[in-house]
Scaffold this active site. Structure first.
Site, PDB file in Angstrom:
ATOM      1  N   CYS A  98       0.840  -1.200   0.000  1.00  0.00           N
ATOM      2  CA  CYS A  98       0.000   0.000   0.000  1.00  0.00           C
ATOM      3  C   CYS A  98       0.865   1.236   0.000  1.00  0.00           C
ATOM      4  O   CYS A  98       2.044   1.200   0.270  1.00  0.00           O
ATOM      5  CB  CYS A  98      -0.932   0.010   1.209  1.00  0.00           C
ATOM      6  SG  CYS A  98      -0.056   0.046   2.780  1.00  0.00           S
ATOM      7  N   PHE A 232     -12.122  -3.562 -14.025  1.00  0.00           N
ATOM      8  CA  PHE A 232     -12.570  -4.882 -14.469  1.00  0.00           C
ATOM      9  C   PHE A 232     -12.476  -5.058 -15.984  1.00  0.00           C
ATOM     10  O   PHE A 232     -13.405  -5.548 -16.624  1.00  0.00           O
ATOM     11  CB  PHE A 232     -14.000  -5.145 -13.993  1.00  0.00           C
ATOM     12  CG  PHE A 232     -14.128  -5.261 -12.511  1.00  0.00           C
ATOM     13  CD1 PHE A 232     -13.575  -6.334 -11.834  1.00  0.00           C
ATOM     14  CD2 PHE A 232     -14.781  -4.277 -11.775  1.00  0.00           C
ATOM     15  CE1 PHE A 232     -13.688  -6.450 -10.444  1.00  0.00           C
ATOM     16  CE2 PHE A 232     -14.888  -4.371 -10.388  1.00  0.00           C
ATOM     17  CZ  PHE A 232     -14.350  -5.462  -9.722  1.00  0.00           C
ATOM     18  N   VAL A 233     -11.340  -4.643 -16.558  1.00  0.00           N
ATOM     19  CA  VAL A 233     -11.123  -4.828 -17.996  1.00  0.00           C
ATOM     20  C   VAL A 233     -10.674  -6.268 -18.204  1.00  0.00           C
ATOM     21  O   VAL A 233      -9.505  -6.617 -17.995  1.00  0.00           O
ATOM     22  CB  VAL A 233     -10.074  -3.840 -18.531  1.00  0.00           C
ATOM     23  CG1 VAL A 233      -9.903  -4.035 -20.041  1.00  0.00           C
ATOM     24  CG2 VAL A 233     -10.480  -2.412 -18.226  1.00  0.00           C
ATOM     25  N   ARG A 234     -11.632  -7.087 -18.590  1.00  0.00           N
ATOM     26  CA  ARG A 234     -11.368  -8.520 -18.768  1.00  0.00           C
ATOM     27  C   ARG A 234     -12.130  -9.005 -19.992  1.00  0.00           C
ATOM     28  O   ARG A 234     -13.357  -8.879 -20.056  1.00  0.00           O
ATOM     29  CB  ARG A 234     -11.820  -9.299 -17.536  1.00  0.00           C
ATOM     30  CG  ARG A 234     -11.126  -8.851 -16.251  1.00  0.00           C
ATOM     31  CD  ARG A 234     -11.700  -9.508 -15.027  1.00  0.00           C
ATOM     32  NE  ARG A 234     -11.082  -9.007 -13.806  1.00  0.00           N
ATOM     33  CZ  ARG A 234     -11.420  -9.380 -12.585  1.00  0.00           C
ATOM     34  NH1 ARG A 234     -12.383 -10.293 -12.419  1.00  0.00           N
ATOM     35  NH2 ARG A 234     -10.821  -8.867 -11.525  1.00  0.00           N
ATOM     36  N   LYS A 237     -15.196  -7.063 -21.555  1.00  0.00           N
ATOM     37  CA  LYS A 237     -15.937  -6.321 -20.534  1.00  0.00           C
ATOM     38  C   LYS A 237     -15.075  -5.268 -19.861  1.00  0.00           C
ATOM     39  O   LYS A 237     -13.859  -5.394 -19.776  1.00  0.00           O
ATOM     40  CB  LYS A 237     -16.479  -7.293 -19.477  1.00  0.00           C
ATOM     41  CG  LYS A 237     -17.474  -8.308 -20.012  1.00  0.00           C
ATOM     42  CD  LYS A 237     -17.958  -9.227 -18.903  1.00  0.00           C
ATOM     43  CE  LYS A 237     -18.969 -10.240 -19.424  1.00  0.00           C
ATOM     44  NZ  LYS A 237     -19.456 -11.149 -18.347  1.00  0.00           N
TER      45      LYS A 237
END
Length: 263
Positions: A98, A232-234, A237
């Site tokens: 982080c 969520f570029v998969r 989608k």
């Protein structure tokens, strides 16, 4: 970046001894103008770019020209700037998983994005697939990837145990190469956090894309300051959470919906 270390592998009720590649993690102590400001748990690569990017995104410097020297001694680095008496707010440790701003996050004090960048969904899908194909991740399962791209293609792709460190590295690389960051976008393998968003705002990078999730605070900051977040570029989608006007093939009615939904 990794070492083969001994382990005992278990599969069902069977056990065997073997070597397994494990990502390296080292502490890097940073002093600016004689004062310790940072201990980063990081991967042992591109230290100079990391230092430049970190100093810039933390606003310790406003341009690379403010750095007079960077001197490395083992796991320590000393930086001299043109403002040697500038007061730094605090010391901090950046853990491998982080980041975190050195000062309290005040959205109204963050810069707004100034950019004319426009991307298509096809362009986003193609570059995400290219950027995140990491042999090191496949081998070790323990690395983050951050890529910096523009409409012409890849500028830099960096791997690190921490995605915030990797982002600082690509920003530092771009500053050294005199690249106009307003025409670029970032691709990352991990979650888009408020700290990732803050760094992009400071650097005037208008779009951040991930194959993973984001957070509510990251989206709120992005909407307030004009940054585009895509998660969520998969496959075919993706989810566009803010700044839809920069994605060229989104219907205008959907952009209007996104802009009105500030909750």
């Amino acid at each position: 970046m990794f070492r083969d270390l001994p382990c005992i592998k278990a599969e069902g009720e069977s056990f065997s001894t073997d070597l397994h590649p494990v990502i390296e993690e080292i502490p890097l102590a940073v002093s600016v103008n004689g004062r310790h400001v940072l201990t980063a748990m990081t991967s042992p690569v591109m230290f100079r770019e990391f230092i430049i990017g970190f100093l810039y995104t933390e606003r310790i410097i406003r341009s690379i020209e403010e750095i007079e020297s960077i001197r490395f001694e083992g796991n320590s680095v000393s930086v001299l700037t043109t403002e040697p008496f500038k007061i730094l707010t605090s010391q901090k440790t950046v853990l491998s998983g982080c980041g975190g701003s050195m000062s309290f996050l005040d959205i109204e004090k963050l810069p707004e994005i100034d950019s004319n960048l426009s991307l298509s969904t096809e362009n986003i899908r193609t570059t995400v697939k290219e950027a995140l194909e990491s042999e090191l991740h496949v081998k070790t399962g323990g690395i983050h990837v951050v890529g910096l791209y523009d409409t012409k293609g890849r500028i830099a792709v960096v791997e690190d145990i921490g995605r915030h460190n990797a982002l600082d590295r690509v920003i530092g690389y771009a500053l050294e190469q005199k690249i106009d960051l307003s025409g670029t976008y970032v691709i990352c393998s991990g979650r888009i956090s408020s700290e990732m968003v803050r760094k992009c705002l400071v650097a005037n990078i208008p779009v951040i894309v991930s194959r993973g999730a984001t957070t509510t605070l990251a989206i709120s900051i992005a909407r307030a300051r004009g940054l585009t977040i895509i998660g969520f570029v998969r496959g075919k989608k993706m989810n566009i959470y803010s700044g839809g006007k920069r994605v060229s093939d989104i219907p205008s009615r959907d952009i209007s919906y996104l802009e009105k939904d500030q909750g």
